[in-house]
Design a protein around this motif. Structure first.
Motif, PDB file in Angstrom:
ATOM      1  N   GLU A   1      -8.967 -18.965   7.628  1.00 46.76           N
ATOM      2  CA  GLU A   1      -8.807 -17.555   7.250  1.00 46.76           C
ATOM      3  C   GLU A   1      -8.425 -17.436   5.768  1.00 46.76           C
ATOM      4  O   GLU A   1      -8.991 -16.619   5.020  1.00 46.76           O
ATOM      5  N   TYR A   2      -7.493 -18.275   5.336  1.00 43.00           N
ATOM      6  CA  TYR A   2      -7.049 -18.285   3.929  1.00 43.00           C
ATOM      7  C   TYR A   2      -8.232 -18.550   3.003  1.00 43.00           C
ATOM      8  O   TYR A   2      -8.402 -17.912   1.973  1.00 43.00           O
TER       9      TYR A   2
ATOM     10  N   ARG B   1      -2.950 -23.124  15.137  1.00 42.88           N
ATOM     11  CA  ARG B   1      -2.645 -22.015  14.233  1.00 42.88           C
ATOM     12  C   ARG B   1      -2.814 -22.438  12.769  1.00 42.88           C
ATOM     13  O   ARG B   1      -3.374 -21.700  11.958  1.00 42.88           O
ATOM     14  N   GLU B   2      -2.321 -23.653  12.478  1.00 43.95           N
ATOM     15  CA  GLU B   2      -2.403 -24.132  11.089  1.00 43.95           C
ATOM     16  C   GLU B   2      -3.868 -24.215  10.637  1.00 43.95           C
ATOM     17  O   GLU B   2      -4.236 -23.793   9.542  1.00 43.95           O
TER      18      GLU B   2
ATOM     19  N   ARG C   1      -0.505 -25.985   3.666  1.00 41.65           N
ATOM     20  CA  ARG C   1       0.439 -25.095   2.963  1.00 41.65           C
ATOM     21  C   ARG C   1       1.299 -25.865   1.951  1.00 41.65           C
ATOM     22  O   ARG C   1       1.859 -25.269   1.039  1.00 41.65           O
TER      23      ARG C   1
ATOM     24  N   SER D   1      -5.203  -9.440   5.480  1.00 48.51           N
ATOM     25  CA  SER D   1      -4.460 -10.175   6.508  1.00 48.51           C
ATOM     26  C   SER D   1      -3.376 -10.972   5.788  1.00 48.51           C
ATOM     27  O   SER D   1      -3.446 -11.151   4.558  1.00 48.51           O
TER      28      SER D   1
ATOM     29  N   ASP E   1      -5.448 -20.667  10.421  1.00 46.62           N
ATOM     30  CA  ASP E   1      -4.941 -19.977   9.219  1.00 46.62           C
ATOM     31  C   ASP E   1      -5.632 -20.497   7.956  1.00 46.62           C
ATOM     32  O   ASP E   1      -5.900 -19.732   7.021  1.00 46.62           O
TER      33      ASP E   1
ATOM     34  N   MET F   1      -2.939 -14.035   5.586  1.00 45.84           N
ATOM     35  CA  MET F   1      -3.517 -15.200   4.910  1.00 45.84           C
ATOM     36  C   MET F   1      -4.246 -14.810   3.628  1.00 45.84           C
ATOM     37  O   MET F   1      -4.134 -15.481   2.606  1.00 45.84           O
TER      38      MET F   1
END
Ligand code: AHR
Length: 522
Positions: free
Chosen positions: A168-169, A161-162, A107, A176, A165, A178
């Motif tokens: 998914e991103y 989670r990171e 991120r 969603s 995600d 992401m």
């Protein structure tokens, strides 16, 4: 009759492939028997993969100059490097590390570049990383290169989670948080991501874990790495360094674990004289030349050791071996930042590349991916840059010559050759492999490791007849010849005619210290 005997003895030999290291005795003749009508496994193009880490000037300066740079670029990616990499048909690119991957929080590298967080690159020189090259820039790079993305996730200092995600991103097309974020950052469609690694060197810089601890952790992470929108991830579990077969055993023996990954990585670097003084990339003597190749050949023993472990639990060979870091590691060039791992690249590196690529080809039944460390300005690079200048290294040209093997079928060969002897040690003087492409062309790649003598090798071609031969050779006057910014064309392939084809027997005269690739057509 002679031919029949040869076919018989060749077939007997193929019952058990002879590894270079076993080839101890110097035979009277040098011979590479090629069975042309019995193709083996497909040589995955991804064996010819590369690796780009946020390390030294690999990304910043080497690949990414930013859209406002005076250096000609496309969306901030330098054009000279792009064009050169396209020429070698780069199949996949691994990013963002390496050790850096287990400190990387994705991120930090998305959104407005001016707003991105700056961090310290704690592994490589303690320099400030401004995250201007992030997910969107990397995916643009793979797009421009026409290659697959190989992304290395953060297990060491990240979270489940990171990582989930991030996948998914990158790959989800559904609505969603992401995908909304990705769209806000300018990318409507999901990307395709082929390879995703669950950590890097987690036995070391990636968290100092034991094999058991990593195995459990990997299962937890992998559970949440989903396949979205028709994207099928090839999950790479972190494997060991070199011949630590126990680590591979821990992952392979656990059935639950085997369902969680498609490949296991291994790393192996050639480090002459150990990790302290590693020798110079360009100022070396024949002992270091010989030692480099002696250690290069060890990758064959290491691969075969891991294969033996994997074969016990996966006899159908559904899991791949991913040699995602390999190459020569020398001292950095004098006057450069020791944390940047910048080294020159000589004819010795070219022969190293040929040895490795021949060995990967020969182990195509299990080795599905391999990544040279690293692509630009770091370790055994294919490209070096200095401001607006770019140099293609001898290693680059080997990748260019060998690209013909990508997705071709491995041919059964039997190599009997003399040894290259130095002091009380000896290694096979010739490295070779052969493949058949889908147009029916045969390619043979060879290297003569001996810097002092040419080698004449006969290649009986069994089972098919070829009419024409053409080839290229890479060599130089000096063992340590290299391409510099001042003299960028000292080591380059040229057309080769040191062969004769008569009655299905190809005779090749390999110049001292050379790499040769031949193309045979019917
Ligand atoms: O390629 C340089 C480093 O070597 C990588 O970051 C790490 O994975 C390995 O130890």
């Amino acid at each position: 009759m002679w031919k029949q005997n040869l076919i018989l003895s060749s077939l007997i030999l193929f019952a058990g492939t002879i590894s270079p290291a076993q080839n101890q005795d110097t035979p009277a003749v040098n011979q590479l028997v090629i069975i042309a009508n019995h193709a083996g496994p497909v040589i995955s193009k991804d064996i010819y993969g590369h690796f780009s880490e946020h390390l030294g000037t690999c990304i910043y300066g080497g690949i990414w100059v930013g859209p406002d740079s005076k250096i000609p670029n496309t969306y901030g990616i330098r054009n000279d490097v792009l064009f050169a990499l396209r020429e070698i048909k780069i199949p996949n690119l691994r990013w963002p590390g390496g050790c850096f991957a287990d400190t990387y929080h994705w991120r930090d590298g998305i959104g407005q570049q001016s707003q991105r967080a700056s961090i310290i690159n704690t592994n490589w020189g303690g320099v400030t990383e401004d995250n201007s090259f992030g997910t969107h820039e990397f995916m643009k790079l793979t797009d421009l290169l026409g290659c697959d993305a190989y992304i290395n996730g953060n297990v060491g200092s990240g979270s489940v989670r990171e990582m989930s995600d991030w996948v998914e991103y990158l790959t989800s097309g559904s609505g969603s948080p992401m995908t909304k974020l990705r769209k806000e950052n300018g990318r409507e469609e999901p990307w395709k991501v082929k390879y995703f690694a669950i950590g890097n060197e987690n036995w070391g810089c990636g968290g100092n874990m034991t094999a058991d601890f990593y195995n459990n952790t990997m299962k937890q992470y992998s559970t949440f790495l989903k396949d979205y929108s028709n994207n099928q991830l090839y999950r790479v579990a972190c494997g060991p360094y070199g011949d630590n077969y126990q680590w591979t055993e821990t992952l392979m023996k656990d059935e639950e674990s085997r369902n969680m990954f498609q490949g296991i990585s291994i790393h192996y670097y050639t480090v002459v004289d150990g990790w302290g003084y590693k020798g110079s990339a360009t100022k070396f003597d024949e002992r270091e030349w010989f030692e480099t190749f002696r250690l290069n050949y060890d990758i064959d023993r290491i691969i075969k050791g891991h294969k033996a472990v994997m074969d016990r639990y996966d006899p159908m060979k559904t899991k791949g071996l991913v040699v995602d870091e390999w190459g020569n590691w020398f001292n950095v060039e004098p006057g450069t930042n020791p944390g940047f791992l910048y080294q020159q690249n000589s004819l010795r590196d070219a022969i190293t590349a040929a040895i490795h690529l021949n060995i990967f080809n020969e182990n195509a039944d299990r080795v599905k991916v391999a990544n040279l460390a690293q692509i630009v300005n770091v370790l055994q690079s294919v490209i070096l840059t200095k401001d607006e200048k770019m140099v293609l290294t001898p290693t680059y040209y080997v990748f260019k010559m060998f690209r013909v093997h990508q997705e071709a079928k491995l041919l059964n060969t039997d190599l009997r050759c003399e040894n290259y002897v130095f002091g009380d040690k000896k290694i096979p003087a010739v490295s070779a492999s052969a493949s058949l492409d889908n147009e029916g062309k045969m390619h043979i790649s060879l290297a003569n490791l001996n810097p002092n003598k040419e080698i004449v090798i006969t290649c009986p071609i069994i089972g098919d007849t070829y009419k024409t031969v053409a080839g290229e050779v890479l060599t130089a006057k000096e063992m340590a010849a290299y391409n510099s910014f001042e003299k960028p064309e000292m080591v380059k392939p040229v057309s080769f005619n040191g062969f004769k084809l008569k009655e299905d027997i190809l005779t090749i005269t390999l110049p001292p210290k050379s790499v040769v690739v031949l193309e045979l057509k019917k």
